[in-house]
Design an enzyme around this catalytic site. Structure first.
Site, short mmCIF file in Angstrom:
data_model
loop_
_atom_site.label_atom_id
_atom_site.label_comp_id
_atom_site.label_asym_id
_atom_site.label_seq_id
_atom_site.Cartn_x
_atom_site.Cartn_y
_atom_site.Cartn_z
N GLU A 31 57.09 58.20 33.99
CA GLU A 31 57.01 57.31 35.16
C GLU A 31 56.14 57.91 36.26
O GLU A 31 55.40 57.20 36.93
CB GLU A 31 58.42 57.00 35.70
CG GLU A 31 59.20 56.04 34.84
CD GLU A 31 58.54 54.65 34.76
OE1 GLU A 31 57.88 54.24 35.71
OE2 GLU A 31 58.69 54.00 33.70
N TYR A 114 61.35 53.23 43.92
CA TYR A 114 60.89 52.83 42.59
C TYR A 114 61.29 53.87 41.54
O TYR A 114 61.87 53.54 40.51
CB TYR A 114 59.36 52.63 42.57
CG TYR A 114 58.87 52.48 41.15
CD1 TYR A 114 58.90 51.24 40.54
CD2 TYR A 114 58.47 53.59 40.40
CE1 TYR A 114 58.52 51.10 39.21
CE2 TYR A 114 58.09 53.46 39.08
CZ TYR A 114 58.11 52.20 38.49
OH TYR A 114 57.76 52.07 37.18
N ASP A 132 57.29 47.32 40.63
CA ASP A 132 55.93 47.86 40.68
C ASP A 132 54.99 46.66 40.75
O ASP A 132 55.42 45.52 40.92
CB ASP A 132 55.66 48.76 39.47
CG ASP A 132 55.62 47.98 38.17
OD1 ASP A 132 55.95 46.77 38.17
OD2 ASP A 132 55.25 48.58 37.14
#
Ligand code: SF4
Length: 308
Positions: A31, A114, A132
């Site tokens: 990520e 996030y 996102d």
């Protein structure tokens, strides 16, 4: 909606290495690398990084130059520094295990809303949302939002994540945005959410989501001095990366212009004129073996001009 989405994902997802495990460390590394970076670019970096640092403990005791060296070319080097800092903190405070708790995660360097949501949902299957660019586009089109509305976006993503399989729902939303609901030409005819998509029903895909205002491009002109032979160069370290002497104006010394290159970092357009020669003032620089120190893509481009 989540049922159709997850069914589509299970049938159509790309085979990506970070999808073969829910190991929190692997999820976290992928990520972080995928932020601001294309999947195809990340693939070799992800493999090399995990080969060198297969566990969080290995990353926690790693030397910064080695980590930055493996990151070289991915850009946004603060991501790598934050990863190292967070790995050390996890080793020291959380027994070397990535926390499965929002407050503990969000307190780590480089972890925002996030990233915490991605780790909690994908690695731990907890009902936390992620938003996102891909999720923003899909949800804005489904609900027909013609205006920017981050609050509504996060609320919608939160509702969707309250499913039995948050990890699948969240990944499916991102995958749909990446492979079907693209910015310029969404493939609505194969989309599992077509029946409930306001943008499709009203033909407004090209106006949703609203275009984000980008900051104006800033043009920067620099001179780079390449001084060295046989792989050793006069360089200096800036934030862990080694670079050639760089100036706004050509400094004192004897130089030949040998080339030029361009580079873009976010909205900065950098034009570099490359000179070979000898710098009169060499304080603050050191002789370094180019291949043995971490360098940015721009520095590599500059050397390519001096010794093609
Ligand atoms: S129907 Fe089209 S616009 Fe709507 S979510 Fe699917 S791909 Fe995107």
């Amino acid at each position: 909606m989540t049922g159709a989405l997850v069914a589509w994902f299970e049938e159509n997802q790309r085979d990506l290495p970070w999808r073969r495990t829910y190991d929190p460390y692997h999820v976290w590394i992928s990520e972080v690398m995928l932020q601001q970076t294309q999947v195809e670019t990340v693939l070799p970096y992800y493999a090399r990084f995990l080969k060198e640092f297969p566990t969080l403990e290995a990353l926690a005791i790693a030397d910064e130059p080695k980590v930055l060296g493996l990151w070289a070319g991915l850009g946004y080097y603060s991501r790598a520094r934050n990863l190292m800092a967070a790995a050390r903190e996890i080793a020291a405070r959380h027994g070397g295990r990535v926390p499965s708790d929002y407050d503990a995660l969000i307190a780590l360097p480089g972890v925002g809303r996030y990233m915490a949501g991605a780790i909690l949902s994908i690695a731990f299957n907890k009902p936390y949302p992620i938003v996102d660019g891909n999720v923003r586009r899909v949800l804005s089109r489904i609900f027909g939002w013609t205006d920017e509305n981050p609050k509504a976006l996060w609320e919608a993503a939160t509702r969707l994540a309250q499913s039995a399989e948050p990890r699948l729902v969240n990944q499916a939303l991102m995958e749909l945005g990446a492979t079907v609901c693209s910015f310029k030409s969404p493939r609505c005819m194969v989309c599992p959410l077509q029946g409930e998509c306001v943008a499709f029903k009203t033909g407004m895909q090209d106006r949703i989501p609203p275009a984000k205002k980008r900051p104006a491009a800033v043009h920067v002109r620099l001179c780079a001095i390449v001084q060295g032979t046989n792989g050793r160069y006069l360089m200096k370290c800036a934030d862990g990366l080694w670079e050639f002497p760089m100036f706004a104006e050509l400094p004192a010394g004897a130089f030949n212009e040998v080339g030029s290159c361009r580079h873009t970092i976010t909205h900065h357009r950098i034009s570099v004129t490359v000179y070979a020669g000898s710098l009169a003032q060499q304080n603050g620089y050191a002789w370094k073996e180019f291949e043995n120190v971490p360098v940015s893509s721009l520095t590599r481009k500059i050397r390519g001009q001096a010794s093609p």
